[in-house]
Design an enzyme around this catalytic site. Structure first.
Site, mmCIF file in Angstrom:
data_model
loop_
_atom_site.group_PDB
_atom_site.id
_atom_site.type_symbol
_atom_site.label_atom_id
_atom_site.label_comp_id
_atom_site.label_asym_id
_atom_site.label_seq_id
_atom_site.Cartn_x
_atom_site.Cartn_y
_atom_site.Cartn_z
ATOM 1 N N MET A 194 60.086 -15.506 136.931
ATOM 2 C CA MET A 194 59.503 -14.264 136.713
ATOM 3 C C MET A 194 59.422 -13.675 135.462
ATOM 4 O O MET A 194 60.556 -13.584 134.572
ATOM 5 C CB MET A 194 60.318 -13.129 137.552
ATOM 6 C CG MET A 194 60.552 -13.666 139.009
ATOM 7 S SD MET A 194 58.957 -13.730 139.633
ATOM 8 C CE MET A 194 58.661 -11.872 140.082
ATOM 9 N N CYS A 195 58.305 -13.820 134.727
ATOM 10 C CA CYS A 195 58.192 -13.259 133.327
ATOM 11 C C CYS A 195 58.696 -14.251 132.186
ATOM 12 O O CYS A 195 59.264 -15.124 132.406
ATOM 13 C CB CYS A 195 58.869 -11.790 132.999
ATOM 14 S SG CYS A 195 58.828 -10.557 134.204
#
Length: 251
Positions: free
Chosen positions: A1-2
């Site tokens: 995530m990210c």
């Protein structure tokens, strides 16, 4: 995530850090190489940077993907800084907070980014949230796990904790409340960077005495990139990097 990165060094255009490198954050928005969770970081992006003589950073944040913002390459070409924190976002859950949910989060001299996800959010952090002052909860920038993790770290900073201690204590608190969370976080005040490797990749590139980059993954083929072991706190300045193991919280 990210995916995210932080830079300390001589003033350079944002383009050299974010857009120009062949594997830079701009490309990581749609084609990250080392991301373990999620594949496209198109739920927003942001850049924070410091101007010489001003301890309070500026930010540019948007809701959509970095590649879709026609203004950003021009901004990145002309804005120069010696201290930068930037991130591209893959949201943990859908939300309506828009660019307010995009890192970096900011308060006073600090910039913060979270790469990961809090398991069991939001119920898992109810106890942690209850320990915050009402003002801290009412002024959250977004209704997201990252925003609450930032609020927990910020409360420690405001009560006098130094960067590394604030970050380590926050990560351990959240990991104890929500086991299995991924908590790679970045924090800077423009003169130092602290980060944690906790459930996802983290690397650094040091040019001793001149610059340090800390990033979710390398942005080029330089052989001097060093991967940070999982469960580690990183503390860096322009001149050195210190790694400290973090212990898994006990039940």
């Amino acid at each position: 995530m990210c995916r995210h990165l932080a830079f300390l060094g001589p003033e350079i255009p944002l383009h050299e850090l974010i857009v120009g490198p062949k594997l830079g954050l701009y490309r990581q928005a749609w084609a990250p190489l080392h991301q373990k969770h999620g594949t496209v970081n198109a739920d927003g992006f942001g850049v924070g940077w410091y101007a010489e003589g001003d301890p309070v950073p500026a930010r540019y944040r948007r809701t959509g993907p970095m590649w879709a913002d026609a203004n950003f390459p021009d901004l990145a070409r002309v804005v120069r800084s010696g201290a930068v924190l930037a991130a591209v976002r893959d949201a943990t859950e859908p939300g309506a907070d828009g660019e307010a949910a995009a890192a970096p989060f900011a308060a006073g001299p600090w910039l913060f980014s979270h790469n990961g996800a809090v398991r069991g959010w939001p119920s898992s952090l109810g106890g942690a949230a209850a320990g915050l002052p009402a003002e801290a909860l009412l002024t959250l920038e977004a209704r997201s796990d990252s925003a609450l993790v930032w609020a927990l770290a910020l409360q420690r900073l405001r009560t006098g904790a130094e960067l590394g201690q604030a970050l380590a204590d926050t990560v351990l608190q959240v990991a104890a409340a929500a086991p299995g969370s991924r908590l790679n976080v970045l924090l800077t005040d423009g003169t130092a960077v602290t980060a944690t490797a906790w459930g996802d990749t983290l690397w650094y590139l040091a040019d001793p005495g001149r610059s340090t980059v800390v990033a979710s993954e390398p942005y080029d083929d330089d052989p001097h990139w060093v991967e940070v072991p999982d469960r580690t706190l990183l503390a860096a300045t322009r001149t050195d990097v210190l790694l400290t193991p973090l212990k898994e919280p006990t039940a």
